[in-house]
Design a protein around this motif. Structure first.
Motif, PDB file in Angstrom:
ATOM      1  N   GLU A 181       0.689  -0.765   0.026  1.00 60.70           N
ATOM      2  CA  GLU A 181      -0.360   0.514  -0.128  1.00 60.70           C
ATOM      3  C   GLU A 181       1.160   1.657  -0.555  1.00 60.70           C
ATOM      4  OE1 GLU A 181      -2.706  -0.299   2.781  1.00 60.70           O
ATOM      5  OE2 GLU A 181      -3.545  -2.199   2.694  1.00 60.70           O
ATOM      6  N   LEU A 182       1.814   1.133   0.568  1.00 60.06           N
ATOM      7  CA  LEU A 182       2.431   2.357   1.183  1.00 60.06           C
ATOM      8  C   LEU A 182       3.529   2.196  -0.238  1.00 60.06           C
ATOM      9  CD1 LEU A 182       3.877   4.354   2.700  1.00 60.06           C
ATOM     10  CD2 LEU A 182       5.205   2.403   3.403  1.00 60.06           C
ATOM     11  N   LYS A 183       3.480   1.093  -1.222  1.00 56.06           N
ATOM     12  CA  LYS A 183       4.739   1.602  -2.511  1.00 56.06           C
ATOM     13  C   LYS A 183       3.166   2.170  -3.606  1.00 56.06           C
ATOM     14  CE  LYS A 183       6.835  -0.852  -5.690  1.00 56.06           C
ATOM     15  NZ  LYS A 183       7.187  -2.177  -6.070  1.00 56.06           N
ATOM     16  N   GLU A 184       2.367   2.197  -2.992  1.00 56.92           N
ATOM     17  CA  GLU A 184       1.357   2.989  -3.873  1.00 56.92           C
ATOM     18  C   GLU A 184       1.100   4.517  -3.565  1.00 56.92           C
ATOM     19  OE1 GLU A 184      -2.631   0.992  -4.273  1.00 56.92           O
ATOM     20  OE2 GLU A 184      -1.531  -1.439  -4.827  1.00 56.92           O
ATOM     21  N   VAL A 185       1.607   4.509  -2.820  1.00 55.30           N
ATOM     22  CA  VAL A 185       1.313   5.953  -2.435  1.00 55.30           C
ATOM     23  C   VAL A 185       3.000   6.650  -2.476  1.00 55.30           C
ATOM     24  CG1 VAL A 185       0.858   7.794   0.031  1.00 55.30           C
ATOM     25  CG2 VAL A 185       0.441   5.291  -0.109  1.00 55.30           C
ATOM     26  N   GLN A 186       3.812   5.947  -2.265  1.00 57.73           N
ATOM     27  CA  GLN A 186       5.318   6.200  -3.380  1.00 57.73           C
ATOM     28  C   GLN A 186       4.397   6.918  -4.510  1.00 57.73           C
ATOM     29  OE1 GLN A 186       7.515   3.829  -1.433  1.00 57.73           O
ATOM     30  NE2 GLN A 186       7.659   4.688   0.525  1.00 57.73           N
ATOM     31  N   GLN A 187       4.808   6.385  -4.702  1.00 59.02           N
ATOM     32  CA  GLN A 187       4.518   6.267  -6.971  1.00 59.02           C
ATOM     33  C   GLN A 187       3.441   7.424  -6.826  1.00 59.02           C
ATOM     34  OE1 GLN A 187       3.203   2.528  -7.733  1.00 59.02           O
ATOM     35  NE2 GLN A 187       4.609   1.632  -8.402  1.00 59.02           N
ATOM     36  N   HIS A 188       2.646   7.431  -5.596  1.00 61.39           N
ATOM     37  CA  HIS A 188       1.845   8.761  -6.528  1.00 61.39           C
ATOM     38  C   HIS A 188       2.332  10.284  -6.113  1.00 61.39           C
ATOM     39  CE1 HIS A 188      -1.987  10.775  -6.547  1.00 61.39           C
ATOM     40  NE2 HIS A 188      -2.006  11.681  -4.723  1.00 61.39           N
ATOM     41  N   ARG A 189       2.734  10.011  -4.738  1.00 60.70           N
ATOM     42  CA  ARG A 189       3.583  11.050  -4.574  1.00 60.70           C
ATOM     43  C   ARG A 189       4.668  11.528  -5.700  1.00 60.70           C
ATOM     44  NH1 ARG A 189       4.234  13.782  -0.275  1.00 60.70           N
ATOM     45  NH2 ARG A 189       3.283  12.692   1.088  1.00 60.70           N
ATOM     46  N   GLN A 190       5.576  10.316  -6.222  1.00 57.08           N
ATOM     47  CA  GLN A 190       6.409  10.545  -7.495  1.00 57.08           C
ATOM     48  C   GLN A 190       6.013  11.096  -8.704  1.00 57.08           C
ATOM     49  OE1 GLN A 190       9.912  10.667  -6.848  1.00 57.08           O
ATOM     50  NE2 GLN A 190       9.725  11.607  -8.333  1.00 57.08           N
ATOM     51  N   ILE A 191       4.800  10.373  -8.469  1.00 60.96           N
ATOM     52  CA  ILE A 191       4.080  11.403  -9.962  1.00 60.96           C
ATOM     53  C   ILE A 191       3.389  12.774  -9.756  1.00 60.96           C
ATOM     54  CG2 ILE A 191       1.936  11.712 -11.039  1.00 60.96           C
ATOM     55  CD1 ILE A 191       1.864   8.533 -10.930  1.00 60.96           C
ATOM     56  N   ILE A 192       3.451  13.257  -8.477  1.00 63.73           N
ATOM     57  CA  ILE A 192       3.236  14.826  -7.604  1.00 63.73           C
ATOM     58  C   ILE A 192       4.287  15.331  -8.379  1.00 63.73           C
ATOM     59  CG2 ILE A 192       2.706  16.295  -6.470  1.00 63.73           C
ATOM     60  CD1 ILE A 192       0.811  14.114  -4.851  1.00 63.73           C
ATOM     61  N   ARG A 193       5.502  14.790  -7.899  1.00 59.97           N
ATOM     62  CA  ARG A 193       6.967  15.572  -7.634  1.00 59.97           C
ATOM     63  C   ARG A 193       7.520  15.556  -9.233  1.00 59.97           C
ATOM     64  NH1 ARG A 193       9.479  11.736  -3.929  1.00 59.97           N
ATOM     65  NH2 ARG A 193       8.832  13.002  -1.568  1.00 59.97           N
ATOM     66  N   SER A 194       6.901  14.953 -10.151  1.00 56.39           N
ATOM     67  CA  SER A 194       7.145  14.686 -11.786  1.00 56.39           C
ATOM     68  C   SER A 194       6.185  15.638 -12.494  1.00 56.39           C
ATOM     69  CB  SER A 194       6.598  13.326 -12.168  1.00 56.39           C
ATOM     70  OG  SER A 194       7.530  12.660 -11.577  1.00 56.39           O
ATOM     71  N   ARG A 195       5.040  15.960 -12.460  1.00 56.51           N
ATOM     72  CA  ARG A 195       4.569  17.131 -11.897  1.00 56.51           C
ATOM     73  C   ARG A 195       4.896  18.440 -11.600  1.00 56.51           C
ATOM     74  NH1 ARG A 195      -0.853  14.905 -11.107  1.00 56.51           N
ATOM     75  NH2 ARG A 195      -1.701  13.599 -12.459  1.00 56.51           N
ATOM     76  N   ARG A 196       5.202  18.851 -11.351  1.00 59.72           N
ATOM     77  CA  ARG A 196       5.916  19.842 -10.253  1.00 59.72           C
ATOM     78  C   ARG A 196       7.484  20.001 -11.032  1.00 59.72           C
ATOM     79  NH1 ARG A 196       6.551  18.100  -3.707  1.00 59.72           N
ATOM     80  NH2 ARG A 196       3.393  18.644  -3.692  1.00 59.72           N
ATOM     81  N   GLU A 197       7.989  19.289 -11.573  1.00 61.70           N
ATOM     82  CA  GLU A 197       8.916  19.502 -12.598  1.00 61.70           C
ATOM     83  C   GLU A 197       8.661  20.372 -13.345  1.00 61.70           C
ATOM     84  OE1 GLU A 197      11.424  15.864 -12.060  1.00 61.70           O
ATOM     85  OE2 GLU A 197      12.033  16.326 -10.124  1.00 61.70           O
ATOM     86  N   LYS A 198       7.789  19.337 -13.844  1.00 65.47           N
ATOM     87  CA  LYS A 198       7.257  20.020 -15.676  1.00 65.47           C
ATOM     88  C   LYS A 198       6.822  20.812 -15.672  1.00 65.47           C
ATOM     89  CE  LYS A 198       4.420  17.510 -19.462  1.00 65.47           C
ATOM     90  NZ  LYS A 198       3.382  17.261 -19.501  1.00 65.47           N
TER      91      LYS A 198
END
Length: 415
Positions: A181-198
């Protein structure tokens, strides 16, 4: 000490126990901090003692003579348990319970309990339960009588309320599930970070010792409406908000979990994705309680934790907060910081300086330009507003005269 809080009709009255292994260490200050942790967890301190010895006793934490002294103190004060200022091994836990015939807890259990009470988001709850289960898994053989004593009070929040009697296999199964479950949350957090970088929006991570005023700073700068409370770990779940700067730039401010002495390694591992917000930030705001006599030690612990997380080569701004509460006039300095400001977040003092400094730091990585853009290239101005700083624009016969600070990728698009 403030009035105690009753949890499930159990009033916790505890004795604090610490060990000082060398001259000049901070055992006394650490025990004072433990008292604040215990208070935050909802218990009352009825006594405390520190043993000076070369090293912690491997079997009973303190020496056997001190154990007898603790037993007398428990009886005379009517304490319901003791709290040791370090993480106990299963053997130490079992032996102390056997000798004292009372509930035995350690600093790690208290911190985990506070986190369990404060976690509000699904991510926070997963992280806390994972840390608690890993802590208990390593102590199954040492829980002994404490399993029957944990019907209420500290240590029973989170998964403790559900199944303290579950065996090692079931705990491992639950840990595996939580990790997924935490891995899924971490992947979601990484997506958010990628959007910020974009989007190329600068990110500022707010770090610091617990109760230094991080949430107050975020609230007063951005109207974030995060809980502000004069307690350790008043807020647990990270919050990100947009800060509008005077030059119409926008940056993201992200609050993080507060640091503390002897932060349990189970928590650091479980909360790594949250704590790593600092790792991916462009600038770090290091908030320090300038009114705390232990500020130098607290700053050292904060930097130690950042080093453990692999946070390197970041621009650091140290904000010496709570200037209104200072009682000394000692000079304030931080040699690891790129910039230092003195502020009072509660009184909104120093905020103009903070915003001006952010703009100044963001300009360091940009190129200053003065151009006249033809009207058919007006779209570039929107790009400058989004990724740079538009200082001025004026419509003239030849086009749009601009003065701006732009990043290299935008500069390449301007003739």
């Amino acid at each position: 000490m403030a009035d105690s809080i009753k949890i499930e009709d159990v009033e916790e009255r505890v004795i604090l126990v610490g060990v000082s292994e060398q001259d000049g260490d901070d055992a006394d200050d650490s025990l004072l901090e433990l008292a604040e942790l215990v208070k935050t967890a909802g218990a009352t301190v009825v006594g405390s003692l520190i043993q000076r010895r070369e090293k912690i006793h491997p079997g009973t934490y303190v020496g056997t003579g001190k154990v007898a002294e603790i037993a007398q103190l428990v009886e005379s004060t009517g304490a319901t348990g003791i709290v040791c200022d370090d993480e106990l091994s299963p053997a130490q836990l079992k032996n102390l319970e056997q000798y004292l015939d009372t509930k035995v807890m350690d600093r790690t259990l208290i911190i985990l309990d506070i986190f369990a009470a404060r976690a509000a988001t699904s991510e926070g709850k997963i992280q806390v339960e994972l840390a608690q289960l890993k802590y208990r898994l390593s102590r199954l053989s040492g829980l002994g009588k404490s399993m029957s004593r944990l019907g209420g009070g500290i240590g029973t929040r989170g998964p403790g309320e559900k199944k303290l009697e579950i065996d090692r296999r079931l705990i491992n199964d639950r840990i595996a599930q939580l990790r997924r479950e935490l891995k899924e949350v971490q992947q979601h957090r990484q997506i958010i970070r990628s959007r910020r970088e974009k989007n190329n929006m600068p990110v500022i991570a707010i770090v610091g010792y617990t109760n230094a005023g991080k949430s107050t700073l975020l609230n007063h700068l951005t109207d974030a409406d995060v809980l502000e409370e004069d307690k350790l770990f008043a807020t647990l779940d990270p919050t990100t908000r947009i800060l509008d700067l005077p030059g119409k730039q926008q940056v993201l401010l992200t609050d993080t979990v507060g640091f503390i002495r002897k932060l349990p390694h189970h928590l650091i591992e479980a909360f790594k994705s949250t704590l790593e917000e600092a790792k991916y930030a462009d600038i770090i705001f290091h908030v320090v309680d300038a009114s705390n006599p232990q500020r130098e030690k607290q700053m050292h612990i904060t930097y130690e934790t950042l080093d453990d997380l692999g946070v390197k080569d970041k621009k650091i701004v140290t904000l010496f907060n709570k200037q209104d509460a200072r009682t000394d006039d000692e000079p304030l300095h931080d040699f690891r910081a790129d910039h230092v400001l003195c502020i009072s977040a509660a009184r909104d003092e120093g905020f103009d300086d903070i915003k001006a400094l952010i703009e100044e730091m963001l300009r360091e990585d940009k190129i200053y330009i003065e151009r006249v853009l033809s009207y058919d290239k007006a779209g570039i101005i929107q790009l400058i507003r989004k990724q740079g700083e538009l200082v001025s624009e004026e419509y003239v016969p030849e086009g749009i005269a601009i003065k701006a600070y732009v990043p290299m990728e935008v500069y390449g698009k301007i003739d």
